[in-house]
Design an enzyme around this catalytic site. Structure first.
Site, PDB file in Angstrom:
ATOM      1  N   LYS A 275       0.842  -1.199   0.000  1.00 39.50           N
ATOM      2  CA  LYS A 275       0.000   0.000   0.000  1.00 39.50           C
ATOM      3  C   LYS A 275       0.877   1.249   0.000  1.00 39.50           C
ATOM      4  O   LYS A 275       1.958   1.238   0.572  1.00 39.50           O
ATOM      5  CB  LYS A 275      -0.852   0.040   1.282  1.00 39.50           C
ATOM      6  CG  LYS A 275      -2.040  -0.882   1.294  1.00 39.50           C
ATOM      7  CD  LYS A 275      -2.839  -0.688   2.573  1.00 39.50           C
ATOM      8  CE  LYS A 275      -3.970  -1.683   2.670  1.00 39.50           C
ATOM      9  NZ  LYS A 275      -4.995  -1.509   1.631  1.00 39.50           N
ATOM     10  N   ASP A 345      -3.134  -7.400  -1.841  1.00 40.53           N
ATOM     11  CA  ASP A 345      -3.802  -6.470  -0.930  1.00 40.53           C
ATOM     12  C   ASP A 345      -5.297  -6.785  -0.775  1.00 40.53           C
ATOM     13  O   ASP A 345      -5.963  -6.225   0.089  1.00 40.53           O
ATOM     14  CB  ASP A 345      -3.596  -5.029  -1.420  1.00 40.53           C
ATOM     15  CG  ASP A 345      -3.900  -4.003  -0.343  1.00 40.53           C
ATOM     16  OD1 ASP A 345      -4.028  -4.406   0.839  1.00 40.53           O
ATOM     17  OD2 ASP A 345      -4.007  -2.810  -0.679  1.00 40.53           O
ATOM     18  N   ARG A 349     -10.640 -11.062   1.908  1.00 35.52           N
ATOM     19  CA  ARG A 349     -11.565 -12.040   1.327  1.00 35.52           C
ATOM     20  C   ARG A 349     -10.932 -13.427   1.243  1.00 35.52           C
ATOM     21  O   ARG A 349     -11.625 -14.442   1.294  1.00 35.52           O
ATOM     22  CB  ARG A 349     -12.014 -11.555  -0.063  1.00 35.52           C
ATOM     23  CG  ARG A 349     -10.894 -11.471  -1.057  1.00 35.52           C
ATOM     24  CD  ARG A 349     -11.261 -10.677  -2.293  1.00 35.52           C
ATOM     25  NE  ARG A 349     -11.273  -9.240  -2.042  1.00 35.52           N
ATOM     26  CZ  ARG A 349     -11.591  -8.328  -2.955  1.00 35.52           C
ATOM     27  NH1 ARG A 349     -11.931  -8.707  -4.184  1.00 35.52           N
ATOM     28  NH2 ARG A 349     -11.549  -7.058  -2.671  1.00 35.52           N
TER      29      ARG A 349
HETATM   30  N1  BES Z   1      -8.169  -3.492   4.387  1.00 37.37           N
HETATM   31  C1  BES Z   1      -8.375  -3.074   3.057  1.00 37.37           C
HETATM   32  C2  BES Z   1      -9.667  -2.294   2.857  1.00 37.37           C
HETATM   33  C3  BES Z   1      -9.781  -0.980   3.580  1.00 37.37           C
HETATM   34  C4  BES Z   1      -9.526   0.192   2.904  1.00 37.37           C
HETATM   35  C5  BES Z   1     -10.181  -0.922   4.889  1.00 37.37           C
HETATM   36  C6  BES Z   1      -9.638   1.394   3.550  1.00 37.37           C
HETATM   37  C7  BES Z   1     -10.306   0.283   5.557  1.00 37.37           C
HETATM   38  C8  BES Z   1     -10.036   1.448   4.876  1.00 37.37           C
HETATM   39  C9  BES Z   1      -8.390  -4.262   2.116  1.00 37.37           C
HETATM   40  O1  BES Z   1      -7.646  -5.348   2.514  1.00 37.37           O
HETATM   41  C10 BES Z   1      -7.824  -3.815   0.816  1.00 37.37           C
HETATM   42  O2  BES Z   1      -6.673  -3.490   0.812  1.00 37.37           O
HETATM   43  N2  BES Z   1      -8.622  -3.808  -0.231  1.00 37.37           N
HETATM   44  C11 BES Z   1      -8.201  -3.383  -1.506  1.00 37.37           C
HETATM   45  C12 BES Z   1      -8.726  -4.347  -2.532  1.00 37.37           C
HETATM   46  C13 BES Z   1      -8.208  -4.100  -3.918  1.00 37.37           C
HETATM   47  C14 BES Z   1      -6.745  -4.490  -3.989  1.00 37.37           C
HETATM   48  C15 BES Z   1      -9.019  -4.897  -4.873  1.00 37.37           C
HETATM   49  C16 BES Z   1      -8.770  -1.992  -1.736  1.00 37.37           C
HETATM   50  O3  BES Z   1      -9.907  -1.763  -1.347  1.00 37.37           O
HETATM   51  O4  BES Z   1      -8.058  -1.132  -2.232  1.00 37.37           O
HETATM   52 ZN    ZN Z   2      -7.343  -5.543   4.528  1.00 39.61          ZN
HETATM   53 MG    MG Z   3      -5.621  -5.198   1.838  1.00 43.26          MG
END
Ligand code: BES
Ligand code: ZN
Ligand code: MG
Length: 492
Positions: A275, A345, A349
């Site tokens: 990230k 990331d 899921r």
């Molecule tokens: N933990 C994150 C989602 C998240 C984002 C939680 C902001 C709280 C605040 C999750 O694991 C994630 O990183 N999701 C990605 C998925 C993408 C790579 C398809 C996202 O939402 O960017």
């Molecule tokens: Zn996450």
């Molecule tokens: Mg993530």
């Protein structure tokens, strides 16, 4: 701080602060506020309302010092009577308590039972909301501050003279303490630094504090259960993953059996698909779902509903390293379904896929997962409202309605099969992600593939779990979202 209910007139209870109230536009207060007005020579009607023009707008608080009595009256604006709700009672009480803590000197507060007078609301629920608000209002995460302001309030008394209302209020206040404490403990877990909170310490917390039978499985045991998807996500971390299973069984025959699953990524760096710094900053909150289910169990253990409840957390850390899982890896999940890792990331899921399969093996009547799952859900709904999806519309509606009564907003997002089109893989049964568009829904469709037939609800709390600026209740940082709704959904 102790919460008590006393069957005495509010003006006869000695306290540093006395809370009465006023509906918007009322010129001559009745009920308890009217009695206080009379006792103090019409100071509320003649001075506060007439001269000072305090008109009782919701959330406004008028401070009236009574130096001869050594106390202060706080007149809380309740807003328009027809717009008044139980949740407003809670949030207003939280606000008042926070204001009293700021003084550093208020030790004892006595409050009228808001809502149970002319508004005619249920005294039990009014008291529950006052107690919950008072507990919530004391919350702060200050353990790492060397110069911290401790809560000066020792006692919070709810006053009610009517015998029947008093009895109900007493019960309600006890419930409010249970829920309020559960929410605050969830906030503590989420706010905790991931330096100290990792799968092992989260599991230890659950064992020591869930209040119910808790089993923790280690890496070898998880492997034996075939939960390779869960293990893959955690394999880049120095901290070993832990599967936490909490169970509550009622003494009587259970009316239904529910499994609740909380996403338990104790830190989400994104893995090798790292990230950017601004997105990573708050990722210690990626176990907010886990905190919600653990702390819901604390309340369930005390409330003892006729429902069998299982809470499951697949806890691990999503880190980049030489041992981390990689984009392009194919993993065989517990159900046998293979997953091609498109993006490391999208880890939540992947862990949930195995947790859902584990939960379904327990044969529950329904499964609810709660997860900070997608940034897309946050983009869609902001920090105001959580997303809800699932395979049972009736239960989704029921959950939304019950949550609304607790002041937690959920909005149903679509889960059309087409959202799954982007997840098609050339080499596996599915990819874990397929791009940014409709991301909350495609995540929902992904999860649905790991449920065979059980009724299932999916709560995406990515936007609501952690706030950068304070909400109506005055909460910043971890909110503990989900705890109140889950408790209500399970127990009522
Ligand atoms: N933990 C994150 C989602 C998240 C984002 C939680 C902001 C709280 C605040 C999750 O694991 C994630 O990183 N999701 C990605 C998925 C993408 C790579 C398809 C996202 O939402 O960017
Ligand atoms: Zn996450
Ligand atoms: Mg993530």
């Amino acid at each position: 701080m102790e919460i008590k209910t006393e069957k005495k007139s509010i003006t006869d209870i000695k306290a540093d602060v006395m809370i009465v109230n006023l509906f918007e536009g009322v010129k001559k207060p009745g009920g308890v506020t009217g009695a206080a007005d009379k006792k103090y020579k019409n100071i509320i009607s003649e001075y506060v309302i007439k001269k000072e023009k305090f008109d009782g707008k919701y959330g406004d608080i008028y401070e009236l010092p009574l130096p001869e009595e050594g106390k202060k009256i706080l007149i809380a604006g309740l807003g328009k009577q027809e717009e008044f709700t139980y949740v407003k009672i809670r949030d207003l009480t939280a606000k008042i308590v926070r204001q009293c803590i700021k003084t550093g000197s208020v030790k004892k507060i006595v409050s009228v039972l808001h809502g149970a007078g002319i508004a005619g609301l249920d005294p039990k629920l009014c008291a529950r909301m006052i107690a919950e608000g008072a507990i919530s209002g004391t919350y702060s995460f200050n353990k790492y501050k060397s110069n911290k302001k401790e809560n000066c309030i020792k006692e919070f008394i709810i006053s009610e003279i009517d015998d029947k209302k008093y009895k109900e209020a007493k019960q309600g206040a006890e419930l409010g303490v249970i829920t309020g404490e559960a929410v605050n403990r969830a906030r503590d877990l989420i706010n905790e630094s991931s330096q100290y909170l990792y799968p092992e310490t989260l599991a230890k917390y659950a064992v020591e504090n869930s209040g119910v039978k808790t089993t923790v499985y280690n890496k070898a045991q998880i492997k034996k259960m075939g939960m390779n998807a869960f293990l893959a996500v955690g394999q880049g971390s120095i901290h070993e993953p832990k599967l936490i299973h909490m169970e509550y069984k009622p003494e009587k025959k259970a009316k239904r059996k529910i499994a609740i699953i909380g996403k338990g990524i104790t830190f989400d760096a994104g893995g090798l698909d790292l990230k950017p710094p601004s997105s990573m900053l708050t990722m210690r909150d990626d176990m907010s779902g886990a905190a919600a289910v653990i702390c819901t169990m604390q309340a369930i253990a005390k409330l003892k509903p006729d429902v069998e409840v299982h809470a499951i957390v697949a806890a691990c850390e999503n880190m980049p390293s030489g041992s981390a899982y990689k984009p392009g890896d194919v993993i065989i999940s517990k159900t046998g379904r293979s997953i091609e890792i498109d993006n490391t990331d999208a880890e939540g899921r992947v862990t949930l896929a195995d947790a859902l399969a584990y939960a379904e093996e327990l044969n529950p009547d329904e499964i609810i997962d709660i997860a900070t799952l997608t940034g897309a859900c946050m983009v869609a709904l902001g920090t105001v409202c959580s997303g809800i999806m699932g395979n049972n519309d009736k239960k989704i509606k029921e959950f939304i309605n019950k949550a609304a009564e607790e002041g937690e907003k959920f909005w149903q997002l679509p889960m059309y099969e087409e959202y799954g089109d982007t997840l098609k893989s050339d080499i596996a049964d599915t990819k874990n992600t397929g791009g940014r568009m409709g991301g909350a829904s495609s995540a929902g469709v992904f999860l649905s593939k790991f449920i065979k037939q059980t009724a299932w609800l999916h709560l995406d709390i990515a936007g609501t779990a952690f706030l950068e600026s304070a909400n109506a209740e005055g909460i910043k940082g971890a909110t503990g979202v989900g705890v109140r709704s889950l408790i209500k959904y399970i127990t009522e």
